[in-house]
Design a protein around this motif. Sequence first.
Motif, PDB file in Angstrom:
ATOM      1  N   TYR A 110      88.065 -21.447 -18.650  1.00  0.00           N
ATOM      2  CA  TYR A 110      87.606 -22.253 -19.779  1.00  0.00           C
ATOM      3  C   TYR A 110      86.135 -21.991 -20.103  1.00  0.00           C
ATOM      4  CZ  TYR A 110      87.047 -26.454 -22.677  1.00  0.00           C
ATOM      5  OH  TYR A 110      86.798 -27.330 -23.708  1.00  0.00           O
ATOM      6  N   GLY A 133      89.188 -27.897 -17.968  1.00  0.00           N
ATOM      7  CA  GLY A 133      89.732 -27.028 -18.999  1.00  0.00           C
ATOM      8  C   GLY A 133      90.545 -25.896 -18.432  1.00  0.00           C
ATOM      9  N   ASP A 172      92.072 -31.385 -19.345  1.00  0.00           N
ATOM     10  CA  ASP A 172      91.661 -32.203 -20.493  1.00  0.00           C
ATOM     11  C   ASP A 172      91.627 -31.406 -21.793  1.00  0.00           C
ATOM     12  OD1 ASP A 172      91.257 -34.429 -18.807  1.00  0.00           O
ATOM     13  OD2 ASP A 172      89.255 -33.699 -18.278  1.00  0.00           O
ATOM     14  N   GLU A 173      91.200 -30.147 -21.699  1.00  0.00           N
ATOM     15  CA  GLU A 173      91.070 -29.303 -22.890  1.00  0.00           C
ATOM     16  C   GLU A 173      91.714 -27.946 -22.625  1.00  0.00           C
ATOM     17  OE1 GLU A 173      89.625 -30.239 -25.716  1.00  0.00           O
ATOM     18  OE2 GLU A 173      88.410 -31.984 -25.177  1.00  0.00           O
ATOM     19  N   VAL A 189      89.859 -24.710 -29.412  1.00  0.00           N
ATOM     20  CA  VAL A 189      89.789 -25.707 -28.340  1.00  0.00           C
ATOM     21  C   VAL A 189      90.602 -26.931 -28.752  1.00  0.00           C
ATOM     22  CG1 VAL A 189      88.282 -27.063 -26.861  1.00  0.00           C
ATOM     23  CG2 VAL A 189      87.493 -24.853 -27.754  1.00  0.00           C
ATOM     24  N   PRO A 191      92.553 -30.609 -27.523  1.00  0.00           N
ATOM     25  CA  PRO A 191      92.691 -31.653 -26.505  1.00  0.00           C
ATOM     26  C   PRO A 191      94.100 -31.676 -25.923  1.00  0.00           C
ATOM     27  CG  PRO A 191      91.753 -32.530 -28.544  1.00  0.00           C
ATOM     28  CD  PRO A 191      92.262 -31.158 -28.858  1.00  0.00           C
ATOM     29  N   ARG A 223      85.858 -26.846 -33.623  1.00  0.00           N
ATOM     30  CA  ARG A 223      86.622 -26.429 -32.451  1.00  0.00           C
ATOM     31  C   ARG A 223      87.362 -25.113 -32.693  1.00  0.00           C
ATOM     32  NH1 ARG A 223      88.509 -29.978 -28.328  1.00  0.00           N
ATOM     33  NH2 ARG A 223      86.978 -31.611 -27.983  1.00  0.00           N
TER      34      ARG A 223
END
Length: 377
Positions: A110, A133, A172-173, A189, A191, A223
């Motif tokens: 990430y 991530g 989380d991402e 990116v 969520p 994002r």
Amino acid sequence: MAEADTGVRGAGLGSAAVHLAFTDEQEELRSTIRSVLVKECPPSLPRSIVEGTGDADGLWATMRALDWPGLTVPEADGGVGYGFVELAVLVEELGRVIAPGPLVPTVTQYVPFLREAGGGPLLGPVAAGEVTGTVAVAEAPTGWALDGIGTTISNAGVLAGTKHHVLWPGADEVAVVARQEDGDLAVVVVPAADVAVDEIVPLDKTRPVGHLSFADVAVAPERVLACGTDAVRRALEEATVALAIETLGTCQVIFETALQYAKDRHQFGVPIGSFQAVKHRLADCYLSLERARALCYFAAACLAEDDPRRSEAAAMAKAASGDCQRFVAAEGIQLLGGIAYTWEHDQHLRVKRAMTGDLLFGTARRHREPVATAIGL
């Protein structure tokens, strides 16, 4: 890493003979990481997760407190600001203890994808340990090549597609590699709430893997990181070499366990390690490890220095770690005899971690192809 006492950064990697050695600071970093992991991640921790009786929350809290998620996040974005060699030191030690938790996908996948794509403002929460991530690249079970990316991001910011074999899909991402309407690549990116996850039963149950689906997901403009193919390739090289080095760390402990067993196990009144056939097999394991280590850390130095040979070095490192895994894992089971096949022994946990490390981000065979092409074969 340093060349003698001058430092590789000053000497360059292109010289005919370069002696790479860790600096005192890097050795101190390794010692600190190892001492923490010996205490916080004993063999009982991954075993408890496999058996469904434990979790990695305590280990993750310790890692956050020590700023490990932000190890390679630039200081301007709130991180520690270390380079790839320091990251290599960290992941090799994580591989030695088959550490569970989201640190590896966060810090080796990430973070470099966002950093290379120009997503610095999104890295602050990662460095603070508030966000985990992962990265979604593969379009098919073995499709890690960037020219095969079929997931799309429209000019209106709508993401659609499917990704395979995403490590730690519950992060989380998710940084998704997608193709823009002009044909170039972007890092999008997303969520976790916007992702449909189909978890698969992994070989290594300390390391969740899943397939992700994106059904016309609306993504905010900030994002969508329209970075281009070259930036994605560079980040993918970092993720690939990091996984190769983690696999190397696991293989090292598989070998050390088999070596100690050969010293302790007696037959006919002598250690089995005194038998010539056993010595030869252990020597072959050692050579395989040293070959992989040399190629992995050469790749790490190339990435740290942004050497022109970085792509070929990354491919050779992953191929070497995969070859090492297949040989050392097999010998690590065979040399221990029947005990290594039992659930009670920890060797099978290490073998499963090493095997998954070989499969993710391309096998040894897949990474030999670009090397063969580069040398005209």
